[in-house]
Design a protein around this motif. Structure first.
Motif, PDB file in Angstrom:
ATOM      1  N   ASP A 242      43.881  40.254  44.467  1.00 42.48           N
ATOM      2  CA  ASP A 242      42.960  40.456  45.825  1.00 42.48           C
ATOM      3  C   ASP A 242      42.076  41.190  45.831  1.00 42.48           C
ATOM      4  OD1 ASP A 242      44.969  38.461  46.149  1.00 42.48           O
ATOM      5  OD2 ASP A 242      46.461  39.795  47.621  1.00 42.48           O
ATOM      6  N   ASN A 243      42.225  42.467  45.329  1.00 45.38           N
ATOM      7  CA  ASN A 243      41.125  43.393  45.250  1.00 45.38           C
ATOM      8  C   ASN A 243      40.026  42.954  44.567  1.00 45.38           C
ATOM      9  OD1 ASN A 243      42.849  45.346  46.936  1.00 45.38           O
ATOM     10  ND2 ASN A 243      43.389  46.513  44.874  1.00 45.38           N
ATOM     11  N   LEU A 244      40.379  42.491  43.205  1.00 46.86           N
ATOM     12  CA  LEU A 244      39.130  41.903  42.286  1.00 46.86           C
ATOM     13  C   LEU A 244      38.246  40.930  43.114  1.00 46.86           C
ATOM     14  CD1 LEU A 244      39.148  41.941  38.761  1.00 46.86           C
ATOM     15  CD2 LEU A 244      39.004  39.678  39.687  1.00 46.86           C
ATOM     16  N   ARG A 245      39.044  39.856  43.975  1.00 45.25           N
ATOM     17  CA  ARG A 245      38.505  38.840  44.710  1.00 45.25           C
ATOM     18  C   ARG A 245      37.734  39.292  45.731  1.00 45.25           C
ATOM     19  NH1 ARG A 245      43.393  34.562  43.511  1.00 45.25           N
ATOM     20  NH2 ARG A 245      42.458  33.868  41.766  1.00 45.25           N
ATOM     21  N   THR A 246      38.366  40.257  46.479  1.00 38.17           N
ATOM     22  CA  THR A 246      37.552  40.804  47.574  1.00 38.17           C
ATOM     23  C   THR A 246      36.092  41.589  47.273  1.00 38.17           C
ATOM     24  OG1 THR A 246      39.569  41.436  48.638  1.00 38.17           O
ATOM     25  CG2 THR A 246      37.830  42.406  49.710  1.00 38.17           C
ATOM     26  N   ARG A 247      36.338  42.214  45.782  1.00 40.96           N
ATOM     27  CA  ARG A 247      35.022  42.992  45.826  1.00 40.96           C
ATOM     28  C   ARG A 247      34.354  42.141  44.562  1.00 40.96           C
ATOM     29  NH1 ARG A 247      39.107  47.495  46.363  1.00 40.96           N
ATOM     30  NH2 ARG A 247      39.217  47.453  48.521  1.00 40.96           N
ATOM     31  N   ARG A 248      34.476  40.988  44.387  1.00 43.10           N
ATOM     32  CA  ARG A 248      34.107  40.063  43.204  1.00 43.10           C
ATOM     33  C   ARG A 248      32.461  40.595  42.899  1.00 43.10           C
ATOM     34  NH1 ARG A 248      32.902  35.868  40.364  1.00 43.10           N
ATOM     35  NH2 ARG A 248      34.609  35.274  39.150  1.00 43.10           N
ATOM     36  N   ASP A 249      31.776  40.263  44.191  1.00 46.90           N
ATOM     37  CA  ASP A 249      30.351  40.224  44.156  1.00 46.90           C
ATOM     38  C   ASP A 249      29.809  41.663  43.458  1.00 46.90           C
ATOM     39  OD1 ASP A 249      30.070  37.952  45.456  1.00 46.90           O
ATOM     40  OD2 ASP A 249      29.359  38.641  47.223  1.00 46.90           O
ATOM     41  N   ASP A 250      30.556  42.829  43.951  1.00 44.77           N
ATOM     42  CA  ASP A 250      29.979  44.187  43.347  1.00 44.77           C
ATOM     43  C   ASP A 250      30.489  44.232  41.911  1.00 44.77           C
ATOM     44  OD1 ASP A 250      29.344  44.959  45.791  1.00 44.77           O
ATOM     45  OD2 ASP A 250      31.205  45.974  46.404  1.00 44.77           O
ATOM     46  N   LEU A 251      31.599  43.620  41.410  1.00 43.23           N
ATOM     47  CA  LEU A 251      32.217  43.705  40.179  1.00 43.23           C
ATOM     48  C   LEU A 251      31.092  42.860  39.096  1.00 43.23           C
ATOM     49  CD1 LEU A 251      35.975  43.450  40.873  1.00 43.23           C
ATOM     50  CD2 LEU A 251      34.884  45.302  39.622  1.00 43.23           C
ATOM     51  N   VAL A 252      30.926  41.744  39.599  1.00 41.18           N
ATOM     52  CA  VAL A 252      29.798  40.840  39.122  1.00 41.18           C
ATOM     53  C   VAL A 252      28.391  41.469  38.570  1.00 41.18           C
ATOM     54  CG1 VAL A 252      28.340  38.766  38.961  1.00 41.18           C
ATOM     55  CG2 VAL A 252      30.939  38.606  39.696  1.00 41.18           C
ATOM     56  N   ALA A 253      28.024  42.326  39.883  1.00 43.33           N
ATOM     57  CA  ALA A 253      26.682  43.072  39.652  1.00 43.33           C
ATOM     58  C   ALA A 253      26.907  44.090  38.624  1.00 43.33           C
ATOM     59  CB  ALA A 253      26.370  43.752  41.181  1.00 43.33           C
ATOM     60  N   LEU A 254      28.139  44.711  38.372  1.00 40.50           N
ATOM     61  CA  LEU A 254      28.382  45.749  37.368  1.00 40.50           C
ATOM     62  C   LEU A 254      28.728  45.154  36.204  1.00 40.50           C
ATOM     63  CD1 LEU A 254      28.836  48.643  38.179  1.00 40.50           C
ATOM     64  CD2 LEU A 254      31.209  48.521  38.475  1.00 40.50           C
ATOM     65  N   VAL A 255      29.512  44.136  35.656  1.00 40.88           N
ATOM     66  CA  VAL A 255      29.739  43.942  34.458  1.00 40.88           C
ATOM     67  C   VAL A 255      29.363  42.247  34.124  1.00 40.88           C
ATOM     68  CG1 VAL A 255      31.485  45.507  34.296  1.00 40.88           C
ATOM     69  CG2 VAL A 255      32.228  43.345  35.094  1.00 40.88           C
ATOM     70  N   GLY A 256      29.022  41.702  35.136  1.00 39.01           N
ATOM     71  CA  GLY A 256      28.607  40.105  34.975  1.00 39.01           C
ATOM     72  C   GLY A 256      29.735  39.060  35.186  1.00 39.01           C
ATOM     73  N   GLU A 257      29.339  37.918  35.503  1.00 34.09           N
ATOM     74  CA  GLU A 257      30.218  36.945  35.975  1.00 34.09           C
ATOM     75  C   GLU A 257      31.339  36.868  34.734  1.00 34.09           C
ATOM     76  OE1 GLU A 257      30.878  35.135  38.766  1.00 34.09           O
ATOM     77  OE2 GLU A 257      32.308  34.035  37.566  1.00 34.09           O
ATOM     78  N   GLU A 258      31.044  36.558  33.667  1.00 33.76           N
ATOM     79  CA  GLU A 258      31.864  36.045  32.662  1.00 33.76           C
ATOM     80  C   GLU A 258      33.003  37.069  32.543  1.00 33.76           C
ATOM     81  OE1 GLU A 258      33.777  35.907  28.672  1.00 33.76           O
ATOM     82  OE2 GLU A 258      32.441  37.546  29.271  1.00 33.76           O
ATOM     83  N   LYS A 259      32.791  38.563  32.486  1.00 32.47           N
ATOM     84  CA  LYS A 259      33.877  39.310  32.303  1.00 32.47           C
ATOM     85  C   LYS A 259      34.770  39.304  33.426  1.00 32.47           C
ATOM     86  CE  LYS A 259      33.892  42.935  29.744  1.00 32.47           C
ATOM     87  NZ  LYS A 259      33.300  43.725  28.814  1.00 32.47           N
ATOM     88  N   VAL A 260      34.260  39.322  34.826  1.00 31.84           N
ATOM     89  CA  VAL A 260      35.038  39.164  35.985  1.00 31.84           C
ATOM     90  C   VAL A 260      35.810  37.971  36.032  1.00 31.84           C
ATOM     91  CG1 VAL A 260      34.936  39.263  38.599  1.00 31.84           C
ATOM     92  CG2 VAL A 260      33.422  40.565  37.438  1.00 31.84           C
ATOM     93  N   ALA A 261      35.314  36.785  35.381  1.00 34.87           N
ATOM     94  CA  ALA A 261      36.133  35.616  35.284  1.00 34.87           C
ATOM     95  C   ALA A 261      37.370  35.950  34.347  1.00 34.87           C
ATOM     96  CB  ALA A 261      35.321  34.586  34.977  1.00 34.87           C
ATOM     97  N   ARG A 262      36.961  36.457  33.161  1.00 29.38           N
ATOM     98  CA  ARG A 262      38.135  36.878  32.319  1.00 29.38           C
ATOM     99  C   ARG A 262      39.321  37.665  32.859  1.00 29.38           C
ATOM    100  NH1 ARG A 262      36.364  39.739  27.086  1.00 29.38           N
ATOM    101  NH2 ARG A 262      34.238  39.431  27.891  1.00 29.38           N
ATOM    102  N   TYR A 263      38.760  38.725  33.841  1.00 31.12           N
ATOM    103  CA  TYR A 263      39.882  39.602  34.472  1.00 31.12           C
ATOM    104  C   TYR A 263      40.764  38.765  35.561  1.00 31.12           C
ATOM    105  CZ  TYR A 263      39.148  43.832  31.721  1.00 31.12           C
ATOM    106  OH  TYR A 263      39.174  44.781  30.754  1.00 31.12           O
ATOM    107  N   GLU A 264      40.020  37.735  35.944  1.00 34.98           N
ATOM    108  CA  GLU A 264      40.694  37.180  37.103  1.00 34.98           C
ATOM    109  C   GLU A 264      41.744  36.293  36.300  1.00 34.98           C
ATOM    110  OE1 GLU A 264      37.421  35.417  39.401  1.00 34.98           O
ATOM    111  OE2 GLU A 264      38.864  34.964  40.860  1.00 34.98           O
ATOM    112  N   ARG A 265      41.583  35.890  35.131  1.00 37.61           N
ATOM    113  CA  ARG A 265      42.578  34.700  34.497  1.00 37.61           C
ATOM    114  C   ARG A 265      43.414  35.450  34.042  1.00 37.61           C
ATOM    115  NH1 ARG A 265      40.585  31.536  29.153  1.00 37.61           N
ATOM    116  NH2 ARG A 265      42.604  30.557  28.744  1.00 37.61           N
ATOM    117  N   TYR A 266      43.270  36.932  33.459  1.00 37.38           N
ATOM    118  CA  TYR A 266      44.109  37.965  32.780  1.00 37.38           C
ATOM    119  C   TYR A 266      45.223  38.146  33.950  1.00 37.38           C
ATOM    120  CZ  TYR A 266      45.113  43.014  32.732  1.00 37.38           C
ATOM    121  OH  TYR A 266      45.443  44.215  32.766  1.00 37.38           O
ATOM    122  N   LEU A 267      44.867  38.695  35.156  1.00 38.22           N
ATOM    123  CA  LEU A 267      45.572  38.830  36.076  1.00 38.22           C
ATOM    124  C   LEU A 267      46.640  37.837  36.871  1.00 38.22           C
ATOM    125  CD1 LEU A 267      43.539  41.509  38.080  1.00 38.22           C
ATOM    126  CD2 LEU A 267      45.512  42.058  36.687  1.00 38.22           C
TER     127      LEU A 267
END
Ligand code: SAM
Length: 302
Positions: free
Chosen positions: A247-272
């Protein structure tokens, strides 16, 4: 305690490079979806807890189980960003707390937030040489890294046994260790679990050179070094922790994508998501194990 008691070079679990691949994604990245103390392991939920309170509840549980309050010298194997070390000296009257991590980013963060009572070392347990015996040892969420997916069952148990034997040597007589690790559940055979898409994804994309144990592996590996005092499987606690992280990751998704890119955030989403599902169904368990050192005179001959 001297270098001859080391198992240097033994650690055929995850290498420092593999650990850094995961944990050195960046402190700013983890700060956006973990709690304020940067605890990265299954929490222990009380009735009204938010994530931060549930993480502190878990940390305090292990501190009590290990008999650490008020003691002189405590070791945290896999100290992450140092929350347990700070809690030991800040709230539980421990004079000196030593933490081991393989991640430079974690060590930097932990050192910046602690005083001279805390010693954070970038060092594997396999290379650690204590300055004095420890009164208590705690290890939360690191044991999963002590074996690789390609290791045979025998190799895994040999690694774990070497780990427990080191901890036995390092502890004072009657000293206790509190261990938390997730593990494969009893719902599938090792072959089925290893072949599953989630295990393959996690081992290849998220936690390289890492494979969790089975409960039987831990039981076998402690023979001769530790007696099991108590054992809990709190897998639902880890499912809930993953849910909140997601939930935290999705709430802060835009900031996370700006930090490490879409691909990495999607990977962590799948992992969780996979992890949540694993703990929810029992494909994964979360073990909290209190262990008492067996005095060497009782060790069976091998
Ligand atoms: C999931 S984090 C858990 C951190 C912390 N205990 C917590 O609960 O927040 C795993 C930790 O284990 C450490 N680790 C992995 N392999 C290790 C090894 N061989 N020796 C020492 N630390 C290790 C990592 O560097 C990381 O700090």
């Amino acid at each position: 305690m001297n270098a001859s008691t080391q198992v240097s070079g033994q650690a055929s679990g995850a290498s420092p490079e593999a650990i850094r691949y995961h944990y050195d994604v960046g402190n700013d990245f983890y700060r956006l979806w973990l709690d304020a103390n940067m605890v990265y392991s299954g929490a222990m939920w009380g009735p009204d807890d938010d994530l931060e309170a549930a993480q502190l509840r878990k940390i305090d549980y292990h501190i009590w189980e290990a008999g650490a309050p008020g003691s002189a010298n405590v070791l945290d194997i896999g100290c992450g960003w140092g929350a347990l070390l700070r809690r030991l000296v800040g709230e539980h009257g421990v004079a000196r707390a030593v933490g081991l991590t393989l991640s430079d980013a974690q060590a930097e963060w932990a050192r910046a937030r602690s005083d001279g009572r805390v010693d954070v070392r970038v060092e594997s347990w396999a290379d650690h040489v204590p300055a004095a015996p420890y009164d208590a040892i705690i290890s939360i969420g690191a044991f999963e890294h002590f074996a690789r997916l390609e290791s045979s069952e025998e190799e895994k148990i040999d690694n774990y046994r070497a780990f427990f034997q080191q901890c036995q040597r390092w502890l004072r007589p009657n000293g206790r260790m509190s261990l938390q690790t997730f593990a494969y559940g009893n719902t599938r055979s090792r072959r089925e679990a290893t072949a599953s898409p989630s295990t393959q994804f996690l081992a290849n994309e998220i936690f390289p050179e890492t494979d969790p144990p089975r409960l039987a592996n831990i039981a076998e590996a402690t023979e001769g070094s530790f007696e099991v005092v108590s054992l809990r499987n709190d897998r639902k606690d880890y499912a809930r922790t993953c849910r909140v992280w997601l939930d935290n990751l999705r709430t802060r998704r835009d900031d996370l994508v700006a930090l490490v890119g879409e691909e990495k955030v999607a990977r962590y989403e799948r992992y969780l998501q996979y992890s949540f599902y694993g703990f929810e169904t029992g494909n994964l368990g979360l073990f909290r194990i209190t262990l008492r050192r067996i005095e060497p005179k009782w060790q069976p001959k091998r």
